[in-house]
Design an enzyme around this catalytic site. Structure first.
Site, PDB file in Angstrom:
ATOM      1  N   SER A 128       8.919 -13.008  45.313  1.00 15.70           N
ATOM      2  CA  SER A 128      10.123 -13.321  46.063  1.00 15.70           C
ATOM      3  C   SER A 128       9.922 -12.955  47.538  1.00 15.70           C
ATOM      4  O   SER A 128       8.982 -13.445  48.173  1.00 15.70           O
ATOM      5  CB  SER A 128      11.296 -12.593  45.413  1.00 15.70           C
TER       6      SER A 128
ATOM      7  N   HIS B 139      13.485 -17.167  38.116  1.00 14.82           N
ATOM      8  CA  HIS B 139      12.999 -16.741  39.419  1.00 14.82           C
ATOM      9  C   HIS B 139      11.753 -15.891  39.218  1.00 14.82           C
ATOM     10  O   HIS B 139      11.840 -14.780  38.691  1.00 14.82           O
ATOM     11  CB  HIS B 139      14.087 -15.936  40.128  1.00 14.82           C
TER      12      HIS B 139
ATOM     13  N   ASP C 240      13.781 -22.751  40.236  1.00 16.25           N
ATOM     14  CA  ASP C 240      14.072 -21.411  40.753  1.00 16.25           C
ATOM     15  C   ASP C 240      15.223 -21.529  41.744  1.00 16.25           C
ATOM     16  O   ASP C 240      15.118 -22.231  42.747  1.00 16.25           O
ATOM     17  CB  ASP C 240      12.820 -20.864  41.443  1.00 16.25           C
TER      18      ASP C 240
END
Length: 538
Positions: free
Chosen positions: A242, A507, A479
């Site tokens: 991320s 995610h 995502d």
């Protein structure tokens, strides 16, 4: 006093959700019965030098020292948290003054269990997440097989997060206050947003002081290279999830010759215009929400009827008009009871938290069923909201959200003229994206009242990330937080990179979720065996 959970915004939604680390809300969001279709996103990449206000900085570091490790020290390792060891990394507080005051960052490692290659450094994202806390849980519950045998698995608390040197502007009592309506219908909403945001800015300036000027991704990248150096690793072996991919891509720009292997999973490309970034993310969340709603007929738990989106939007309208009771107690030992209510602000955050992984969908079903029932009840929705914002089992709150918005504002030069941002933009987005448009559109470009950014991230071009060893980029097709298009952009920007695609509604993917992904990526980290080009895993 009602408040919005973030110090420098309201662009809030975008900054609040922007890139949260491998979020895991589903297990402890279950409470006791008796408590005490958007268009495809556009590219986020700026490759035309005439498209931005400034060209990308040259490869290297034009502010800090060439060898950060020369100005860093690592304390002796000591046992902590079972099989882990802990230490403290001491680095310059301001990398522009490397011989000045210092700051301490917590570090943890799980020593290699077999024939050691070196260190594998991991960052969970956020920004604002504690790498120490994440890694001490991840090694036993998500880290793919084959890594602990060959690597010391290492992580750290980035500056502004975790331990004593963290940005912590919001008290536990503040977090218990009801969230304001994050969208704007009238002047009263604007006045409330302005009042609450001004109070939050003042609170954060008082609580964090000059720490606000020394957080930010490029400072964290120098900390990372300092850690690599004091650990004795000639080249960095790194997995970033991320927002951790932003750290990784900036590392490639600043220290291209110091990389052994790098995996970027759930990509957030640095230097993107914040309004473009928020729009792409709003599209991603609307797309994943639509997938959740389309799956309703296959889930016996879904309470949304024949027209799920209309039912959900009706609930938004109801919770804008009145709040519902929402007291709960988590179904785990020693959980502190929570008394509260749910309005539309809590609903948005609860839904967002549940879209990071499709395994959370049945829990969101439960929360919506309670809210739609007679009498209406918001306990599961409040539990989802609370856990996403950092409530612990004992009733205390983590500082992730404060650090998240502070670091994001350190990384962008743009500032909203007013806390509510461009309301015409929010109106346009609401027409395009019925659920998420207004929420993501309010407050843009964000960071009203934040200090001027010392080192904002600038756009990347392909020339900035050339001549590198192979880098593995992982993107998940649905995502919500880091849309797949950003992984495609990163793969184009990073010369010689390989894109691995995971087809799913989650995610991040390299976390013992897919044998296909793990079997392709782990040999790359261990043996530098590059995965096949354009591999697709389902």
């Amino acid at each position: 006093m009602r408040r919005r959970p973030s110090p420098f915004l309201v662009a809030a939604a975008a900054l609040l959700l922007v890139v949260s680390a491998c979020t895991d809300v589903e297990p402890t969001a279950v409470v006791r019965d008796d408590p005490a279709g958007a268009d495809a996103p556009t590219s986020t990449t700026t490759t035309d030098p005439d498209a931005g206000s400034d060209p990308p900085p040259p490869v290297g570091d034009d502010l800090g020292p060439d060898v950060p490790a020369d100005f860093a020290a690592l304390s002796p390792w000591a046992p902590c948290a079972g099989s882990f060891e802990c230490a403290t990394l001491t680095v310059p507080r301001d990398w522009a003054d490397p011989e000045g005051d210092t700051i301490d960052l917590a570090v943890t490692r799980h020593p290699a269990e077999g024939d050691r290659i070196g260190s594998l450094l991991v960052n969970p994202g956020g920004p604002g997440a504690s790498g120490v806390e994440f890694t001490q849980g991840f090694v036993g519950s998500g880290l793919p097989d084959g890594l602990t045998e060959r690597f010391d698995v290492v992580s750290w608390d980035p500056r502004g997060t975790g331990g004593a040197n963290r940005v912590d502007c919001t008290t536990d009592q503040d977090w218990l206050e009801p969230d304001i309506d994050p969208t704007v219908e009238d002047q009263a909403d604007i006045d409330l947003i302005r009042t609450e945001t001004a109070a939050a800015v003042a609170r954060c300036e008082q609580a964090a002081g000059d720490l606000l000027a020394v957080v930010g991704t490029r400072a964290t990248v120098r900390d990372l290279d300092a850690l690599r150096g004091v650990l004795g690793d000639e080249g960095l072996t790194y997995v970033g999830y991320s927002y951790g991919t932003t750290i990784g891509m900036e590392y490639l720009r600043m220290y291209p010759g110091r990389v052994r292997a790098m995996v970027l999973d759930g990509v957030s490309v640095p230097g993107v215009d914040p309004i473009v970034d928020a729009h792409v993310q709003a599209q991603g969340f609307e797309r994943t929400l639509d997938a959740y709603l389309a799956d309703c007929p296959r889930r016996a738990t879904c309470p949304l009827g024949e027209d799920p989106k209309a039912t959900l939007l009706d609930l938004v309208a109801r919770l804008e008009a009145e709040r519902i009771e929402a007291s709960y107690q988590l179904g785990v030992d020693d959980a502190a009871p929570r008394d509260g209510t749910v309005g539309v602000g809590e609903l948005y955050i609860a839904v967002a938290a549940s879209l990071y992984d499709d395994s959370s969908w049945p829990i969101l079903d439960q929360g919506l069923e309670e809210a739609l029932g007679t009498p209406a009840q918001g306990r599961t929705l409040l539990a989802l909201r609370d856990q996403y914002l950092g409530r612990q089992v004992d009733g205390t709150w983590a500082d992730d959200a404060d650090a998240r918005s502070t670091i994001r504002c350190a990384d962008q030069a743009e500032r909203s003229e007013q806390p509510e941002g461009d309301l015409a933009l929010a109106e346009d987005w609401a027409a395009e994206l019925p659920f998420w448009g207004a929420w993501f559109g309010t407050g843009n470009p964000g960071c009203w009242g934040a200090p001027e950014a010392v080192e904002p991230l600038l756009p990347l071009d392909e020339a900035a990330l050339a001549g590198l060893p192979p880098v593995v980029v992982i993107g998940t097709t649905n995502d919500p937080a880091t849309p797949y298009e950003q992984a495609e952009d990163a793969a184009e920007l990073i010369d010689g990179s390989v894109l691995v695609t995971y087809e799913g509604d989650v995610h991040t993917a390299y976390r013992s979720l897919s044998d296909c992904v793990d079997d392709a990526v782990t040999p790359y980290l261990v043996d530098l065996a590059v995965p096949p080009s354009d591999l697709v895993c389902a």
